[in-house]
Design a protein around this motif. Structure first.
Motif, PDB file in Angstrom:
ATOM      1  N   LYS A 215       0.694  -1.287  -0.156  1.00  0.00           N
ATOM      2  CA  LYS A 215       0.438   0.056   0.112  1.00  0.00           C
ATOM      3  C   LYS A 215       0.571   1.316   0.051  1.00  0.00           C
ATOM      4  N   ASP A 216       1.902   0.968   0.278  1.00  0.00           N
ATOM      5  CA  ASP A 216       2.475   2.821   0.040  1.00  0.00           C
ATOM      6  C   ASP A 216       3.962   2.314  -0.518  1.00  0.00           C
ATOM      7  N   TYR A 217       2.928   1.978  -1.779  1.00  0.00           N
ATOM      8  CA  TYR A 217       4.699   1.566  -2.859  1.00  0.00           C
ATOM      9  C   TYR A 217       4.967   3.621  -3.375  1.00  0.00           C
ATOM     10  N   LEU A 218       3.814   3.913  -3.896  1.00  0.00           N
ATOM     11  CA  LEU A 218       3.412   5.754  -3.695  1.00  0.00           C
ATOM     12  C   LEU A 218       5.034   6.159  -3.312  1.00  0.00           C
ATOM     13  N   GLU A 219       4.372   6.017  -1.949  1.00  0.00           N
ATOM     14  CA  GLU A 219       5.284   6.988  -1.009  1.00  0.00           C
ATOM     15  C   GLU A 219       6.825   6.924  -0.545  1.00  0.00           C
ATOM     16  N   ASP A 220       7.123   5.797  -0.665  1.00  0.00           N
ATOM     17  CA  ASP A 220       8.247   5.083  -0.779  1.00  0.00           C
ATOM     18  C   ASP A 220       9.436   5.325  -1.743  1.00  0.00           C
ATOM     19  N   VAL A 221       8.341   4.746  -2.705  1.00  0.00           N
ATOM     20  CA  VAL A 221       8.898   5.125  -4.685  1.00  0.00           C
ATOM     21  C   VAL A 221       9.073   6.917  -4.760  1.00  0.00           C
ATOM     22  N   ASN A 222       8.090   8.114  -4.081  1.00  0.00           N
ATOM     23  CA  ASN A 222       9.053   8.681  -4.185  1.00  0.00           C
ATOM     24  C   ASN A 222       9.980   9.462  -2.999  1.00  0.00           C
ATOM     25  N   GLU A 223       9.976   8.847  -2.033  1.00  0.00           N
ATOM     26  CA  GLU A 223      10.957   9.398  -1.184  1.00  0.00           C
ATOM     27  C   GLU A 223      11.727  10.068  -1.166  1.00  0.00           C
ATOM     28  N   PRO A 225      15.682  12.209   0.160  1.00  0.00           N
ATOM     29  CA  PRO A 225      16.262  12.469  -1.255  1.00  0.00           C
ATOM     30  C   PRO A 225      17.177  11.012  -2.213  1.00  0.00           C
ATOM     31  N   LYS A 226      16.364  10.301  -1.817  1.00  0.00           N
ATOM     32  CA  LYS A 226      16.654   8.432  -2.350  1.00  0.00           C
ATOM     33  C   LYS A 226      15.103   7.896  -2.334  1.00  0.00           C
ATOM     34  N   PRO A 227      14.943   6.819  -2.912  1.00  0.00           N
ATOM     35  CA  PRO A 227      13.923   6.130  -3.528  1.00  0.00           C
ATOM     36  C   PRO A 227      13.690   4.938  -2.354  1.00  0.00           C
ATOM     37  N   ARG A 228      13.227   4.580  -1.699  1.00  0.00           N
ATOM     38  CA  ARG A 228      13.009   2.583  -0.741  1.00  0.00           C
ATOM     39  C   ARG A 228      12.498   1.780  -1.105  1.00  0.00           C
ATOM     40  N   MET A 229      13.311   1.517  -1.490  1.00  0.00           N
ATOM     41  CA  MET A 229      12.394   0.128  -2.407  1.00  0.00           C
ATOM     42  C   MET A 229      12.446  -1.064  -1.851  1.00  0.00           C
ATOM     43  N   PHE A 230      11.194  -1.526  -2.166  1.00  0.00           N
ATOM     44  CA  PHE A 230      11.087  -3.403  -1.390  1.00  0.00           C
ATOM     45  C   PHE A 230      10.949  -4.134  -2.103  1.00  0.00           C
ATOM     46  N   TRP A 231       9.620  -3.928  -3.067  1.00  0.00           N
ATOM     47  CA  TRP A 231       9.606  -4.579  -3.906  1.00  0.00           C
ATOM     48  C   TRP A 231       9.885  -5.527  -4.543  1.00  0.00           C
ATOM     49  N   PRO A 232      10.298  -6.818  -4.301  1.00  0.00           N
ATOM     50  CA  PRO A 232      11.017  -7.421  -5.014  1.00  0.00           C
ATOM     51  C   PRO A 232      11.277  -7.837  -6.548  1.00  0.00           C
ATOM     52  N   LYS A 238       9.215  -8.596 -14.177  1.00  0.00           N
ATOM     53  CA  LYS A 238       8.688  -9.123 -15.309  1.00  0.00           C
ATOM     54  C   LYS A 238       7.743  -8.531 -15.737  1.00  0.00           C
ATOM     55  N   TYR A 239       7.398  -6.681 -15.740  1.00  0.00           N
ATOM     56  CA  TYR A 239       6.399  -5.999 -15.734  1.00  0.00           C
ATOM     57  C   TYR A 239       7.326  -4.321 -16.329  1.00  0.00           C
ATOM     58  N   VAL A 240       7.951  -4.160 -16.085  1.00  0.00           N
ATOM     59  CA  VAL A 240       8.760  -2.912 -15.909  1.00  0.00           C
ATOM     60  C   VAL A 240      10.148  -2.938 -15.771  1.00  0.00           C
ATOM     61  N   ASN A 241      11.452  -1.841 -16.700  1.00  0.00           N
ATOM     62  CA  ASN A 241      12.754  -2.396 -16.862  1.00  0.00           C
ATOM     63  C   ASN A 241      12.671  -1.597 -14.940  1.00  0.00           C
ATOM     64  N   LYS A 242      12.400  -0.364 -14.500  1.00  0.00           N
ATOM     65  CA  LYS A 242      12.554  -0.196 -13.673  1.00  0.00           C
ATOM     66  C   LYS A 242      11.679   0.162 -12.310  1.00  0.00           C
ATOM     67  N   LEU A 243      12.203   0.066 -11.361  1.00  0.00           N
ATOM     68  CA  LEU A 243      10.163  -0.249 -10.377  1.00  0.00           C
ATOM     69  C   LEU A 243       9.541   1.456 -10.466  1.00  0.00           C
ATOM     70  N   GLU A 244      10.191   2.208 -10.841  1.00  0.00           N
ATOM     71  CA  GLU A 244       9.467   3.798 -10.151  1.00  0.00           C
ATOM     72  C   GLU A 244       8.693   3.629 -11.654  1.00  0.00           C
ATOM     73  N   GLU A 245       9.200   3.086 -12.854  1.00  0.00           N
ATOM     74  CA  GLU A 245       7.901   2.939 -13.860  1.00  0.00           C
ATOM     75  C   GLU A 245       6.315   2.337 -13.743  1.00  0.00           C
TER      76      GLU A 245
END
Length: 416
Positions: A215-223, A225-232, A238-245
């Motif tokens: 549920k916190d994807y957007l908040e984490d990826v917009n952190e 000075p740099k994003p927090r990325m926890f999705w594996p 399988k779906y995109v080249n970068k998590l933020e996409e």
């Protein structure tokens, strides 16, 4: 309590909301003013998590104090980890030594924002309260803090690549919380541990953590000075080249498919969660453990197939949470809630989704467990349709209008 339009659409939530408001007021009045350190801890807890503060108020005093301090210590540790502005050469040593800092009445470290900054600035009071706990509680809290700090330090410089990495990170971030709470319950003498307690305690933590990460994807990826990325990467790759996409509008279809796979992964832990709650003996402990789990399955049902996860905030209505708090008293209530939210999620499954078959299989397994173990016939559904809510609203509105008309006529007769 919530917007008027939302309340009118869900009139069955009005009474639980009023009860929740009164419970929050009672919780504020229960702050132990005779101990300044502990009093500040409860004040801090209400600021960082009103819901958790409310849930633990039902516990017996000694256990409640230990859980309050435990939560604040781990929240402070998490604040250090989450603050992306702290240089790695400063952050890592703090994480590794945090279990020693809790014994230092003078230690504090400024980081975080808003209520979390206040917690860090006032952390010496948390340490003082910790030192007043029974030794059994102290040892359990120190052990979990040490292991969690080491795990967080490990993932500061390590990305979550595989699903195994994801499970390992969630173990350090929340699975250990489940293990720690089990140890506190054992130390209290109110509960006993089953042979598989480590596995099921870990699963309860993973289920809550994975729900928050989803549920916190957007908040984490917009952190900043740099994003927090926890999705594996094993999943999102399988779906995109970068998590933020995933947040880009042109990737909406792939983003939702990725989201659905993440939710399906989280559902793995539900059976262990139900088993964990079914094994609890003390009613207050049961309620305090069950409510967050029900909120989690409800949140997953809301997030599933919902592109809004990538656009803004997705969370359960306050009124629905109030209803969960009000109704959750027995294991039958838990089975009923999990059945309802699983069924709600099931209705949202798109047969064309790449993971539809796997999702449906897991949901059917959950529903089967709930049917076989719980008495679902007498339950009140958590998922009311608009027609049912409107009928209830009209039912409540008629006597209210009758009273207003009566009062109006009485006033009119005085004038005439």
């Amino acid at each position: 309590m919530g917007s008027l339009s939302t309340i009118l659409r869900h009139p069955d939530e009005i009474y639980p909301l009023l009860k929740l408001k009164l419970a929050i007021m009672r919780a504020q009045n229960q702050i132990p003013l005779d101990d300044p350190h502990l009093a500040l801890c409860y004040s801090l807890l209400q600021n960082v998590s009103k819901s958790f503060s409310l849930v633990i108020q039902q516990l017996r005093t000694e256990l409640r104090d230990a859980v309050c301090v435990f939560y604040l210590i781990l929240r402070a540790l998490d604040t250090v980890e989450d603050d992306t502005s702290i240089p790695m050469e400063i952050k890592v040593p703090i994480l590794l030594a945090f279990h020693r800092h809790i014994y230092d009445r003078d230690w504090h470290f400024t980081c975080g924002t808003k209520e979390y900054k206040v917690l860090m600035d006032q952390f010496h009071h948390v340490s003082a309260a910790f030192l007043e706990l029974e030794k059994g509680y102290q040892e359990a809290i120190e052990d979990i803090t040490k292991r969690m700090g080491a795990g967080m330090a490990k993932f500061i410089s390590k990305e979550v690549e595989t699903v195994y990495d994801y499970d390992e990170y969630c173990h350090y971030a929340a699975g250990l919380v489940g293990l720690g709470l089990s140890k506190l319950l054992l130390a209290s003498g109110l509960e006993i541990l089953t042979p598989d307690w480590k596995q099921i305690s870990n699963s309860t933590g993973l289920f809550l953590q994975k729900t928050n990460i989803i549920k916190d994807y957007l908040e984490d990826v917009n952190e900043i000075p740099k994003p927090r990325m926890f999705w594996p990467r094993e999943i999102w790759g399988k779906y995109v080249n970068k998590l933020e996409e995933l947040k880009n509008e042109e990737n909406s279809t792939k983003a939702v498919q990725c989201l659905n796979e993440m939710v399906t992964n989280a559902l793995i832990h539900v059976e262990d969660c139900l088993k964990s709650m079914a094994g609890l003996r003390d009613p207050a402990i049961f309620k305090s453990c069950a409510i967050p789990q029900i909120v989690a399955i409800g949140t997953l049902a809301l997030c599933y197939n919902n592109v809004q996860v990538f656009r803004g905030v997705v969370k359960l209505r306050r009124g629905l949470i109030a209803k969960v708090i009000d109704r959750t008293k027995t294991m039958d209530d838990v089975y009923g809630a999990f059945y309802d939210f699983s069924h709600m999620l099931k209705t949202k499954v798109d047969k064309n989704d790449p993971n539809a078959m796997k999702t449906l299989q897991r949901l059917e397994t959950i529903e089967k467990v709930c049917r076989e173990n719980g008495d679902l016939h007498k339950r009140k559904s958590y998922v009311n349709g608009e027609t049912q809510s409107m009928a209830l609203f009209i039912l409540m509105l008629v006597p209210l209008l009758a009273i207003l008309v009566f009062v109006y006529l009485q006033d009119l007769s005085k004038i005439l």
